[in-house]
Design an enzyme around this catalytic site. Structure first.
Site, mmCIF file in Angstrom:
data_model
loop_
_atom_site.group_PDB
_atom_site.id
_atom_site.type_symbol
_atom_site.label_atom_id
_atom_site.label_comp_id
_atom_site.label_asym_id
_atom_site.label_seq_id
_atom_site.Cartn_x
_atom_site.Cartn_y
_atom_site.Cartn_z
ATOM 1 N N GLU C 61 0.827 -1.215 0.000
ATOM 2 C CA GLU C 61 0.000 0.000 0.000
ATOM 3 C C GLU C 61 0.858 1.261 0.000
ATOM 4 O OE1 GLU C 61 -0.530 -2.615 1.906
ATOM 5 O OE2 GLU C 61 -2.452 -3.335 1.155
ATOM 6 N N HIS C 130 -11.611 -4.218 9.026
ATOM 7 C CA HIS C 130 -12.101 -4.160 7.638
ATOM 8 C C HIS C 130 -13.422 -3.400 7.561
ATOM 9 C CE1 HIS C 130 -9.187 -7.263 6.588
ATOM 10 N NE2 HIS C 130 -9.609 -7.283 5.361
HETATM 11 C C1 LIG Z 1 -2.676 -4.516 4.324
HETATM 12 C C2 LIG Z 1 -3.679 -5.311 3.601
HETATM 13 N N1 LIG Z 1 -3.767 -5.188 2.267
HETATM 14 C C3 LIG Z 1 -4.680 -5.895 1.576
HETATM 15 C C4 LIG Z 1 -5.545 -6.735 2.216
HETATM 16 C C5 LIG Z 1 -6.607 -7.496 1.428
HETATM 17 N N2 LIG Z 1 -6.210 -8.879 1.311
HETATM 18 C C6 LIG Z 1 -6.654 -9.795 2.193
HETATM 19 S S1 LIG Z 1 -5.961 -11.273 1.941
HETATM 20 C C7 LIG Z 1 -5.049 -10.704 0.654
HETATM 21 C C8 LIG Z 1 -4.111 -11.621 -0.055
HETATM 22 C C9 LIG Z 1 -2.980 -12.006 0.802
HETATM 23 O O1 LIG Z 1 -2.244 -12.981 0.153
HETATM 24 P P1 LIG Z 1 -1.206 -13.873 0.910
HETATM 25 O O2 LIG Z 1 -0.386 -13.048 1.829
HETATM 26 O O3 LIG Z 1 -0.486 -14.660 -0.114
HETATM 27 O O4 LIG Z 1 -2.076 -14.814 1.836
HETATM 28 P P2 LIG Z 1 -3.141 -15.942 1.426
HETATM 29 O O5 LIG Z 1 -4.480 -15.280 1.367
HETATM 30 O O6 LIG Z 1 -2.732 -16.528 0.127
HETATM 31 O O7 LIG Z 1 -3.094 -16.919 2.542
HETATM 32 C C10 LIG Z 1 -5.305 -9.384 0.414
HETATM 33 C C11 LIG Z 1 -4.712 -8.600 -0.667
HETATM 34 C C12 LIG Z 1 -5.433 -6.826 3.621
HETATM 35 N N3 LIG Z 1 -6.259 -7.594 4.347
HETATM 36 N N4 LIG Z 1 -4.498 -6.118 4.278
#
Ligand SMILES: Cc1ncc(C[n+]2csc(CCOP(=O)(O)OP(=O)(O)O)c2C)c(N)n1
Ligand SMILES: Cc1ncc(C[n+]2csc(CCOP(=O)(O)OP(=O)(O)O)c2C)c(N)n1
Ligand SMILES: [Mg+2]
Ligand SMILES: [Mg+2]
Lengths: 332, 319, 332, 319
Positions: C61, C130
């Protein structure tokens, strides 16, 4: 002979006493170790408590507060310093989404004995990225406590309360006040959160002034007194919790209120305080609560422009006089 | 790419200009002609000058609050520069930015920044713009050893590598972040090692050796121009003076100071140019004197310039 | 047949038109590319404009907004998406210290054609990290423009204005409104910033309602109308600039004002709007401006608790009725 | 450190418990019994179970919103877990945290977190606390490939290395961050390479192979206990289902889904335990059935539990 300390010394002493009392307290931040902090607030703590408990950190505001939260939920009261308040922008997630919320969203399973100390370095010519007083953001975050001392006595009593508190506390210091000395007793004391201080009594108008604006308001009150207007000056000391009872009682007496802060006017805590006064004391008010605050513009480096941006004694005096001029009820 | 004699002389001239600019900045601050902070680039001149020598028109640079050197190396006017420090209307930022925001966008110097690390992703965006425009221009981002710890530095490394951006990250490792020695802040011996985690080249050079800086920069710039992506250059250097004119660190004085003075990049380069037969001793002295005179003029200009009018308080906020 | 679009579709169309018009516009964010955004707002843009201009980013971000600023000062209007508003906490430095200030502190040398779009995902059971509506923070930052559309027509006109604007704009969408369809003409139009919309006229009380609270306020107004109380409903649409003239004119007519927002009450923009009303229309007011907002507590995941936290139609109706109950002037 | 038969059986049991817990979570969400998001750990069970098997009392763990697996692996009660998802008073967080904040501090599971990356420095602080207490305990932090891009991850790496903290960083590379494939988000082929920039060990293993996970974790945990500092373990895995029960990604279905199902870690481990003679086919079936029954009970408990009373709205905010 009563002993006088500067705010910097008072905060230092408060931290020192608490670190002596509780061996679990850990202090972290940039330049807080041997160097003693860019404004000297942590001087001598590294020598006394060592590098384990007084930890110099890399330039990692986000991780500094994040680590401090990790200590806090492990039962170690943590004090994290953000070197200038403007840099709290790098630690907002930690403060707002983590420190303020984890106890709640874990259903009370953790305590959050965290103090984030940060100085506001306004009116020193540091320019737009080193001058902001951002308390309004944090007053809007349920779960945070927000403290803004205006003198050494309060600073010491409040920092001790903050360190003992099991909730996250944002402790906002003002660099322009660091040097001013006030009496601080040798004996131990603490100051509870949520108790405003009435700095001066008066019947004509209530001035609510935050942090460095409190001493300025007292000067303005002196000037007003010479004109026969008696201002009551209230220093809230903590914004969350906020002692509205004291403020409202005063406004019920004076019928007029002026809120003064260093931060920009629009969206500043002055709006919240003014609106709470209006909600609770509407029928007593001779006119709207008046706000005295910075112009809504970034802070220029130029001394000329900077001076014009911030509220000064004259602005406070004029705000108090405006009730008379507007002829709303007249000044008693 | 060997430098012409004229280019080498220009580099020496710029180094002197920076040196005297900084001495003036400290002096004027000491005299109370402006408040706030000023962060001298003294002893680091070779880095900005050496890197900028590798650039061409259309290339951009960004720097930190310790950015007077980059400003002057990019061709910034010393008069409008010192006027900016003094918060004057004639300043390059109309007195609104001051020492920590010195910048001249018309020269491709997209700005100094007072938030440590914040300009690194901004530099990434500037490089992305160059790439999108299909130019072979590059963007240089100067920052310190301390800044290399901030999360945004790494985030930028990752994005710049993913997108293969023409971004030259120049970390000026002067060993200190205010009071904190790099060994207490960076967990690897060379900051250039960080690049390994991102799969692009990282090199460490002596940042006080202008030729070495130029060589490393040329290499990185060439690669970037050819679509080879980012490079991390670690210029090891020293911070001769205190962190800023207003806050004192516990170093650089006494015998330590003497040691550092011996590594002064300017006499070193001067001697090199003389030994290369490019300049005589007399010419060398003249170049220094010229720079000093130029800065004296600039200081006079700055001191005699008017303060901004109060109208300026709310202009330049919105378009 | 008039065409109806959802807010998601309207924002999408607005961006699409502007990207067609100006080949320099670049869109960046997490999942904004082929996937089309977690709420589908950028659907199809990647297909039309390609990966150079519609850029999927890693979870960064801070750098996303930082890069967007770099594009903006290079003359490329940039649209950056923060996936949920809560995550703007990671990009505060970029938004507050950089986007809002660089033009000023470089003395006007750069433009900042930056739009940061972000959805507020409140009332959907996502919990404390959220669900936040943090507009109050940004209204307090001089140099930023803040937009909060409440329907598809406005959303399209305002996003187009935002993209053309040479200043940084925070464009706050509300997920609970994404689905609602309203009429959107085929012909191109833009909506200027700083013009509130009077959604419904009435003489008895003025309701100022932001974003998703605007449709709710209209429902409350229907209910009030059945009780013979005629509410005027104003949707400010942009918080910075804020069209106080329209609001004040209404309150001068009705003598009563209720400000409604989704964000927490203390320190919310309701305080600022209420105080500005009070400052400008004090003599017209029958009583203090009433605020209807979320309870000051983190948002629980539990549906039961979440429901109790947020303002609802009943709260708005009751706020409007409170003037009668308090017997301040009586309802005409 | 070889595992006893009983330990291996426990690992299998936990994997089944997680699998059925997640299926229940998806089902209950589909039935509208709770809103918000739930992020299944299906197909990733081997990672949490394998890592936690290497821990001892006093060790801590933190995880993301995709944290049900870590919760159960750390010994979390499925009933109070599902009740938490449903926002019930009997939930382990009194219904206030929901799926994304599942945590049981009494078990050393210091919490799941809904902000990607935010818990990584918090885990650093937990590890620092263990170090300050002079224990040989360690902290494990689970996070995703996407999270490994956030600035706080790198900041934590640096501080953990500088301070030699007993921190095991477990990046679960399931190839996706919502819709974004890791190749579009991470500029190096293995995330474990990141550790090179910080000078501590980084290893990549098959995260669907519980034995491999256990071995890597044991190695890292031992080093950390002995004061050897942090390790980055990259567990390569797949995300079997959609990102969450409410948002669909364009993968994992159709023929691709079939491919992924073939890499399911549970049948694999089951087969291993049978071939090692630790379990018979019949016993294996019984373990699965037991887990299924336990989750059915848990779901009933959750569904039948009361909602929190409205008083709870403002409790647990302050001490
Ligand atoms: C700071 C932040 N940015 C974006 C999000 C939205 N978001 C939730 S899960 C996710 C993907 C995260 O991917 P990863 O770290 O690979 O974990 P996975 O879901 O694959 O376990 C995103 C972009 C968030 N919750 N927090
Ligand atoms: C985000 C942020 N944190 C802290 C500071 C305060 N600060 C100003 S300069 C500095 C040291 C930076 O060190 P380095 O990056 O090595 O640069 P140098 O000053 O040595 O050129 C610090 C901590 C700041 N300006 N911004
Ligand atoms: Mg340095
Ligand atoms: Mg992933």
């Amino acid at each position: 002979m009563p002993r006088e300390l500067s705010i910097a010394q008072a905060v230092n002493e408060g931290i020192r006493e608490e670190m002596r009392r509780d061996p679990n307290v850990v202090l972290m931040g940039e330049d807080v170790g041997e160097y003693g902090g860019v404004f000297g607030v942590t001087r001598g703590l590294h020598a006394e408590f060592g590098g384990e408990r007084v930890r110099d950190c890399p330039l990692n505001e986000a991780a500094i507060v994040g680590f401090a939260i990790g200590l806090a939920i492990s039962g170690k009261p943590a004090i994290a310093e953000i070197e200038f308040m403007d840099f709290v922008t790098f630690a907002m997630d930690a403060l707002v989404n983590q420190a303020a919320k984890l106890r709640y969203c874990y259903g009370g399973q953790v305590d959050m004995p965290l103090v984030v100390r940060t100085p506001v370095a306004a009116q020193l010519g540091f320019g737009s990225q080193h001058s902001q007083s951002l308390e309004a953001w944090f007053m809007h975050v349920p779960g945070l406590k927000v403290v803004m001392p205006s003198n050494a006595y309060d600073a010491k009593g409040l920092i001790k309360t903050a360190i003992r508190d099991r909730d996250p506390v944002l402790f906002i210091e003002n660099v322009s006040l660091y040097g001013t000395k006030t009496e601080v007793p040798e004996d131990e004391y603490t100051i509870p959160f949520g108790q405003a201080a009435v700095r001066r009594e008066g019947d004509d108008v209530t001035i609510i002034a935050l942090s460095s604006m409190a001493p300025l308001a007292l000067k303005a009150a002196d000037e007003l007194a010479r004109q026969g207007i008696h201002a009551e000056v209230i220093d809230p000391r903590t914004l969350a919790p906020l002692d509205m009872d004291t403020i409202v009682a005063s406004v019920e007496k004076t019928g007029r209120a002026v809120v003064v802060h260093l931060a920009h006017k629009t969206g500043g805590v002055g709006a919240e305080i003014a609106q709470q006064i209006t909600e609770r004391a509407f029928d007593y008010l001779d006119g709207p609560v008046v706000r005295v605050a910075s112009v809504d513009a970034p802070v220029a480096a130029s001394g000329t422009l900077e001076k014009a941006l911030y509220p000064d004694q004259r602005a406070i005096v004029e705000a108090c006089l405006s009730f008379r001029r507007a002829d709303v009820g007249g000044v008693r | 790419m060997t430098l012409t004699n004229q280019q080498q002389i220009t580099m020496l001239r710029k180094m002197w200009l920076i040196r005297y600019f900084e001495e003036a900045a400290i002096r004027l601050n000491g005299e109370g002609l402006y408040r706030g902070s000023t962060h001298p680039y003294i002893a680091q001149e070779a880095t900005a000058v050496g890197v900028v020598a590798a650039l061409k028109p259309g290339d951009k640079a960004l720097a930190t609050y310790r950015g007077h050197g980059a400003y002057l190396a990019m061709g910034g006017d010393p008069s409008r520069g010192l006027a900016e420090l003094l918060g004057k209307e004639t300043g390059v930022c109309k007195g609104k930015g001051g020492s920590m925001h010195l910048s001249d966008v018309s020269l491709g110097f997209m700005g100094s920044n007072a938030i440590v690390g914040a300009h690194i992703p901004i530099a990434g965006g500037v490089a992305l713009s160059q790439q999108l425009d299909g130019t072979d221009n590059v963007t240089v981002c100067f920052f310190g050893d301390g800044a290399s710890c901030e999360g945004v530095f790494y985030e930028t490394c990752n994005m710049a590598a993913l997108w293969n951006l023409p971004l030259i990250l120049v970390v000026e490792n002067n060993e200190f972040a205010i009071s904190t020695h790099v060994s207490k802040a960076v967990c690897v011996p060379d900051i250039s090692i960080r690049a390994q985690g991102f799969g692009f080249p990282g090199v460490t050079i002596d940042g006080r050796e202008v030729d070495a800086v130029y060589a490393a920069a040329t290499d990185a710039v060439q690669r970037a121009r050819q679509g080879g992506g980012p490079t991390l250059i670690e210029a090891k250097t020293v911070r001769w003076t205190r962190h800023s004119a207003v806050s004192a660190g516990g170093y650089g004085s006494g015998s330590d100071g003497e040691k550092w003075r011996q590594t002064d990049p300017i006499p070193r380069y001067q001697a090199a140019l003389v030994s290369r037969g490019i300049l005589t001793d007399v010419e060398v002295t003249a170049i220094e004197a010229e720079a000093r005179a130029a800065i004296d003029d600039a200081a006079r200009f700055a001191v005699n310039s008017p303060a901004p009018s109060l109208d300026a308080l709310t202009t330049d906020m919105f378009a």
